[in-house]
Design a protein around this motif. Structure first.
Motif, PDB file in Angstrom:
ATOM      1  N   UNK A   1     -12.725   5.908  15.322  1.00  0.00           N
ATOM      2  CA  UNK A   1     -11.875   4.597  15.365  1.00  0.00           C
ATOM      3  C   UNK A   1     -11.734   4.338  16.712  1.00  0.00           C
ATOM      4  N   UNK A   2     -11.693   2.927  16.995  1.00  0.00           N
ATOM      5  CA  UNK A   2     -11.514   2.418  18.418  1.00  0.00           C
ATOM      6  C   UNK A   2     -11.004   0.798  18.147  1.00  0.00           C
ATOM      7  N   UNK A   3     -10.571   0.306  19.455  1.00  0.00           N
ATOM      8  CA  UNK A   3      -9.911  -0.867  19.484  1.00  0.00           C
ATOM      9  C   UNK A   3     -10.834  -1.809  18.629  1.00  0.00           C
ATOM     10  N   UNK A   4     -10.390  -2.572  17.954  1.00  0.00           N
ATOM     11  CA  UNK A   4     -11.314  -3.810  17.340  1.00  0.00           C
ATOM     12  C   UNK A   4     -11.590  -3.541  15.854  1.00  0.00           C
ATOM     13  N   UNK A   5     -11.508  -2.208  15.614  1.00  0.00           N
ATOM     14  CA  UNK A   5     -11.776  -1.724  14.329  1.00  0.00           C
ATOM     15  C   UNK A   5     -10.739  -2.092  13.253  1.00  0.00           C
ATOM     16  N   UNK A   6     -11.146  -1.804  12.048  1.00  0.00           N
ATOM     17  CA  UNK A   6      -9.875  -2.336  10.964  1.00  0.00           C
ATOM     18  C   UNK A   6      -9.600  -0.781  10.081  1.00  0.00           C
ATOM     19  N   UNK A   7      -8.438  -0.513   9.961  1.00  0.00           N
ATOM     20  CA  UNK A   7      -8.098   0.703   9.153  1.00  0.00           C
ATOM     21  C   UNK A   7      -7.006   0.185   8.123  1.00  0.00           C
TER      22      UNK A   7
ATOM     23  N   UNK B   1      -0.393   4.212  11.153  1.00  0.00           N
ATOM     24  CA  UNK B   1      -0.285   2.825  11.503  1.00  0.00           C
ATOM     25  C   UNK B   1       0.243   2.791  12.912  1.00  0.00           C
ATOM     26  N   UNK B   2       1.447   3.194  13.420  1.00  0.00           N
ATOM     27  CA  UNK B   2       2.068   2.963  14.528  1.00  0.00           C
ATOM     28  C   UNK B   2       0.638   3.438  15.701  1.00  0.00           C
ATOM     29  N   UNK B   3      -0.048   4.528  15.592  1.00  0.00           N
ATOM     30  CA  UNK B   3      -0.737   4.963  16.415  1.00  0.00           C
ATOM     31  C   UNK B   3      -1.946   4.186  16.232  1.00  0.00           C
ATOM     32  N   UNK B   4      -2.342   3.910  15.287  1.00  0.00           N
ATOM     33  CA  UNK B   4      -3.620   2.779  14.990  1.00  0.00           C
ATOM     34  C   UNK B   4      -3.482   1.441  15.774  1.00  0.00           C
ATOM     35  N   UNK B   5      -2.117   0.951  15.627  1.00  0.00           N
ATOM     36  CA  UNK B   5      -2.035  -0.522  16.385  1.00  0.00           C
ATOM     37  C   UNK B   5      -1.847  -0.126  17.837  1.00  0.00           C
ATOM     38  N   UNK B   6      -1.434   1.176  18.475  1.00  0.00           N
ATOM     39  CA  UNK B   6      -1.409   1.179  19.854  1.00  0.00           C
ATOM     40  C   UNK B   6      -2.892   1.484  20.311  1.00  0.00           C
ATOM     41  N   UNK B   7      -3.769   1.730  19.589  1.00  0.00           N
ATOM     42  CA  UNK B   7      -5.132   2.010  19.899  1.00  0.00           C
ATOM     43  C   UNK B   7      -6.072   0.741  20.058  1.00  0.00           C
ATOM     44  N   UNK B   8      -5.338  -0.374  19.165  1.00  0.00           N
ATOM     45  CA  UNK B   8      -5.775  -1.666  19.229  1.00  0.00           C
ATOM     46  C   UNK B   8      -6.695  -1.987  17.930  1.00  0.00           C
ATOM     47  N   UNK B   9      -6.323  -1.026  16.967  1.00  0.00           N
ATOM     48  CA  UNK B   9      -6.955  -1.411  15.633  1.00  0.00           C
ATOM     49  C   UNK B   9      -6.100  -2.240  14.836  1.00  0.00           C
TER      50      UNK B   9
ATOM     51  N   UNK C   1       4.532  -1.576  10.079  1.00  0.00           N
ATOM     52  CA  UNK C   1       3.701  -1.385  11.169  1.00  0.00           C
ATOM     53  C   UNK C   1       2.446  -2.003  10.995  1.00  0.00           C
ATOM     54  N   UNK C   2       2.166  -2.824  10.139  1.00  0.00           N
ATOM     55  CA  UNK C   2       0.826  -3.504   9.566  1.00  0.00           C
ATOM     56  C   UNK C   2       0.615  -4.794  10.143  1.00  0.00           C
ATOM     57  N   UNK C   3      -0.658  -5.411  10.288  1.00  0.00           N
ATOM     58  CA  UNK C   3      -0.984  -6.689  10.649  1.00  0.00           C
ATOM     59  C   UNK C   3      -0.884  -7.301   9.291  1.00  0.00           C
ATOM     60  N   UNK C   4      -1.351  -6.747   8.083  1.00  0.00           N
ATOM     61  CA  UNK C   4      -1.230  -7.223   7.029  1.00  0.00           C
ATOM     62  C   UNK C   4      -0.690  -6.383   5.815  1.00  0.00           C
ATOM     63  N   UNK C   5       0.225  -6.608   5.079  1.00  0.00           N
ATOM     64  CA  UNK C   5       0.681  -5.856   3.855  1.00  0.00           C
ATOM     65  C   UNK C   5       0.175  -6.294   2.492  1.00  0.00           C
ATOM     66  N   UNK C   6      -0.132  -5.586   1.741  1.00  0.00           N
ATOM     67  CA  UNK C   6      -0.565  -5.866   0.347  1.00  0.00           C
ATOM     68  C   UNK C   6       0.403  -5.220  -0.624  1.00  0.00           C
ATOM     69  N   UNK C   7       1.276  -5.838  -1.435  1.00  0.00           N
ATOM     70  CA  UNK C   7       2.230  -5.220  -2.173  1.00  0.00           C
ATOM     71  C   UNK C   7       1.790  -4.837  -3.422  1.00  0.00           C
ATOM     72  N   UNK C   8       1.606  -3.417  -3.945  1.00  0.00           N
ATOM     73  CA  UNK C   8       1.008  -3.412  -5.182  1.00  0.00           C
ATOM     74  C   UNK C   8       2.247  -3.464  -6.693  1.00  0.00           C
TER      75      UNK C   8
END
Length: 251
Positions: A109-115, A131-139, A166-173
């Motif tokens: 996983x790298x910057x620009x990817x989606x997780x 989530x915190x680490x992924x966003x710090x990496x640019x995901x 810590x999400x760019x988009x949140x989907x609530x179940x």
């Protein structure tokens, strides 16, 4: 109460939750689909993560007939299934600080990817730190969680925050705290969880939205066919060859 009536009550509860998701999460689902389509069209990669039973909806969109071939499962050893012994170890690993960072650092996983991170409660250290680490990496991070847990429980992460924070988009179940839809005299604990049904439906709806968005952009979605229909293996072989640099479950 007859067994069939209980079964019907559970199905009605699941249908009600699915209707709420359809009506209340349509905008967020469309945004998630667009984010995934953008990653596909831009040459980036797609990953999904979940621990415990939250891993099931993540696995449901990986190497799946009718699904996007580019969705990869981001596995954390010991947390992705019920085969770990003892089963309680999987729950314990979700609370270990630093594990998410180690997994991300050793992943492609790298910057620009989606997780996509799936966690029903969103309260444990593993999904929060992922989530915190992924966003710090640019995901770009899409979280699938029950927002109710953020007010009905306390975070187990040192920051006191939840996945949703810590999400760019949140989907609530829409799943209630405790994840059980039924009660009955004679059974001391609530029962019949619906989170897997609802969360898997959310994931498939996002994949559908992404496929539609790709077509709107003039990009053919890299879909997999069933290997149990004639020509399926050949089709899948061509897709995997074309996108081999972004498909990691084939190695």
């Amino acid at each position: 109460m007859s067994e069939s009536k209980l079964a019907g009550q559970f199905l009605d509860a699941a249908i009600g939750l699915l209707q709420r998701v359809r009506d209340e999460e349509a905008t967020a689902i469309a945004r998630a689909g667009t984010a995934i389509a953008e990653a596909v069209a831009s040459g980036n990669r797609l990953f999904a993560f979940g621990a415990g039973h939250s891993s099931l909806p993540a696995q449901d969109v990986v190497y799946r007939a009718g699904g996007l071939a580019l969705m990869n499962f981001l596995a954390v050893p010991g947390t992705a299934g019920v085969d770990v012994m003892p089963a309680t170890l999987g729950s314990a690993l979700e609370r270990v600080d630093g594990l998410a960072g180690a997994v991300l650092d050793s992943s492609p996983a790298a910057a620009g990817d989606v997780l996509v991170i799936i966690s029903l409660s969103g309260r444990n250290a593993l999904p929060v730190e992922m989530a915190m680490n992924a966003r710090a990496l640019g995901l770009e991070v899409i979280g699938v969680t029950s927002v109710a847990y953020a007010t009905g429980t306390k975070s187990r992460h040192a920051s006191g925050t939840f996945l949703k924070d810590h999400c760019d988009i949140v989907l609530d179940s829409k799943i209630a705290v405790g994840d059980a839809e039924l009660t009955l005299d004679g059974i001391d604990a609530p029962f019949a969880p619906a989170s897997t049904v609802v969360t898997s439906a959310i994931m498939q709806s996002v994949m559908a939205a992404a496929a539609g968005e790709l077509v709107a952009r003039g990009v053919e979605p890299p879909m997999l066919r069933s290997g149990n229909v004639d020509g399926g293996h050949e089709w899948n072989g061509r897709v995997m060859a074309e996108y081999r640099d972004r498909i990691f479950f084939r190695h």
